[in-house]
Design an enzyme around this catalytic site. Structure first.
Site, PDB file in Angstrom:
ATOM      1  N   GLU A 240       0.856  -1.184   0.069  1.00 34.88           N
ATOM      2  CA  GLU A 240      -0.042   0.049  -0.120  1.00 34.88           C
ATOM      3  C   GLU A 240       0.862   1.295  -0.234  1.00 34.88           C
ATOM      4  O   GLU A 240       1.884   1.443   0.904  1.00 34.88           O
ATOM      5  CB  GLU A 240      -0.850   0.169   1.251  1.00 34.88           C
ATOM      6  N   CYS A 277      -3.910   7.106   5.476  1.00 36.23           N
ATOM      7  CA  CYS A 277      -3.891   6.983   4.191  1.00 36.23           C
ATOM      8  C   CYS A 277      -5.108   7.081   3.320  1.00 36.23           C
ATOM      9  O   CYS A 277      -5.042   7.493   2.026  1.00 36.23           O
ATOM     10  CB  CYS A 277      -3.377   5.643   4.091  1.00 36.23           C
TER      11      CYS A 277
END
Length: 494
Positions: A240, A277
């Protein structure tokens, strides 16, 4: 490795040492040698539940340690600890239930074209998993986090590379995971912790590491991804890396609730000092009076936000210099200027720009993730401008659409269709910074959001650490119990 207080920038204590290549080799081999101990699903489930219990039992010490290393505050960290324990228990339930094994049985049929033999398929663990801890979630995406929990649930031992921003928290959590293993009769080396940049590189290159999970920057993640692919035997790398998390506001939405949307965006983009995020980092808002009301509400809400401490001074400095450069781009204005709030803090802010300014593609920084409490609001005049700007937006974890609620919003369906290819999770009339741990959750997206199609949150995160195997025409007594006639373990089958 030194533990540093981001509120002061001063070292607190030395925690562990940077692992050498030899240290990494010993760690991986130790984990590899005990992988068979995780074969019993009931023991794995008990291990995950015991780990959750021990983490919560040591909650006060964990939160105190994490707070002095991250400045995230006890309220946020207590919530993150609860989430971490919950996802460990959730994966224990996944292990007990057994459908993650994806058992599929085709009985023989000589009359089929072509003839079909007896075929029995299930999934088995890959082997040792390298986990790279995140900076912004010292618990839920780090040592005891989702990558670790899902890999252990799959039956894979883990070697975790601690993040340098919270080494003491990492050591504490790793010791509790190892204690949990011992309590249920597993070898402690089903969980091993290493420190250091070089250790991270050596880990992804080690021939006994079978897969890796990473949460961090595009630059760091891409380097590790390339290293994983360049190995003599390439391995899956589930990274990620970064996400802009675009938001589109329709004219109907701002007509109805401009002030509510402005306040909601302020709360979402400043949560955790803008270090989530899933922070909404780019917004397409209409021009005109209703759009002005939205900008005014966002200005008012952000003006009341107190300066915040970021996770470390390097991130703080990047935020200050990066946002300063963005404010100097012709056509960009800052109703609330993102800036340094003091020697150790930053002030939240946002920038505005006409959508037309973005159409030439000369200012890519305006459509790239900035870590910290800032977002860019692009004002559009037409539906066509939305489409043209979205064509420049890279892959994302999330994309959000705010539509009118009182009457049918004619922009809703086509815009939802445009946002779907850009993200792994698409929201309507909400904010993306909450990521529920659930069976239907997907926390991933097109590159650079992630390097694979997997999710790092939710029940299906376990699939990343498994591979399918089919047995053909194999006598029943030679099959794993999971695949035998009569289904002796009572597992879900297709």
């Amino acid at each position: 490795m030194w533990s540093v207080d981001p509120r002061t920038g001063k070292p607190r204590e030395q925690v562990g040492v940077e692992a050498t290549t030899e240290d990494v080799d010993r760690a991986v081999r130790a984990a590899h040698e005990v992988r068979g101990a995780l074969a019993d699903r009931s023991v794995r489930a008990a291990f995950l539940r015991t780990a959750a219990d021990l983490l919560q039992g040591a909650g006060e010490r964990i939160v105190e340690t994490a707070d002095v290393e991250t400045a995230l505050g006890p309220v946020r960290l207590n919530g993150e600890l609860a989430r971490t324990a919950a996802q460990l228990r959730a994966f224990a339930e996944v292990v007990d239930e057994g459908s993650f094994l994806d058992i599929r049985i085709d009985l023989p049929d000589a009359g089929a074209i072509p003839p079909r033999p007896d075929l029995r398929r299930w999934k088995i663990p890959l082997g040792v998993v390298a986990v790279y801890a995140a900076s912004n979630f010292p618990l839920a995406f780090s040592v005891p986090g989702g990558d670790t929990a899902s890999a252990l649930a799959a039956g894979c031992p883990v070697v975790i590379k601690a993040h340098p921003d919270h080494p003491a928290t990492s050591e504490l959590c790793a010791s509790l995971l190892r204690e949990a293993a011992a309590q249920v009769g597993l070898p402690e080396d089903v969980v091993v912790l290493v420190h250091g940049f070089d250790a991270g590189v050596a880990l992804v290159r080690h021939p006994l590491v079978a897969a890796a999970g990473f949460t961090g920057s595009v630059r760091g993640g891409r380097a590790l991804f390339d290293a994983a692919a360049a190995r003599p035997v390439p391995i899956p790398f589930h990274g990620e890396l970064g996400s802009l998390n675009p938001v589109v506001l329709t004219p109907a939405a701002v007509d109805e609730r401009a002030e509510e949307i402005g306040a909601g965006l302020a709360g979402s983009m400043t949560m955790g000092a803008g270090q989530f995020c899933t922070k909404p980092g780019f917004v397409l808002a209409p021009s005109g009076e209703a759009g002005d009301r939205f900008v005014g509400a966002l200005t008012e809400a952000l003006s009341d936000i107190e300066p915040a401490v970021m996770l470390d001074h390097r991130m703080r400095d990047h935020f200050v210099t990066g946002t300063d450069e963005m404010t100097r781009i012709p056509g960009v204005t800052a109703p609330v200027t993102p800036a340094a709030g003091g020697p150790h803090t930053v002030r939240a802010g946002f920038l505005t720009v006409d959508a037309k300014t973005l159409l030439d593609g000369e200012h890519p920084s305006l459509v790239q993730e900035v870590f910290g409490p800032v977002t860019v609001v692009a004002r559009y005049d037409s539906r066509t401008e939305i489409t043209e700007v979205l064509s420049q937006v890279p892959g994302n974890l999330t994309a959000t659409l705010h539509i009118g609620e009182r009457d049918q919003d004619e922009d809703a369906a086509p815009l939802l269709a445009e946002l779907t290819p850009l993200a792994g999770r698409v929201l309507v009339n909400g904010w993306p910074t909450g990521v529920a741990v659930a069976a239907a959750q997907h926390h991933g997206g097109p590159y650079p959001a992630t390097t694979s199609t997997g999710t790092s949150v939710g029940a299906t995160a376990i699939e990343r650490w498994l591979r399918p195997v089919t047995y053909q025409s194999t006598p029943d007594h030679l099959l794993p119990p999971e695949l035998r006639d009569g289904n002796p373990l009572g597992l879900p089958r297709h």
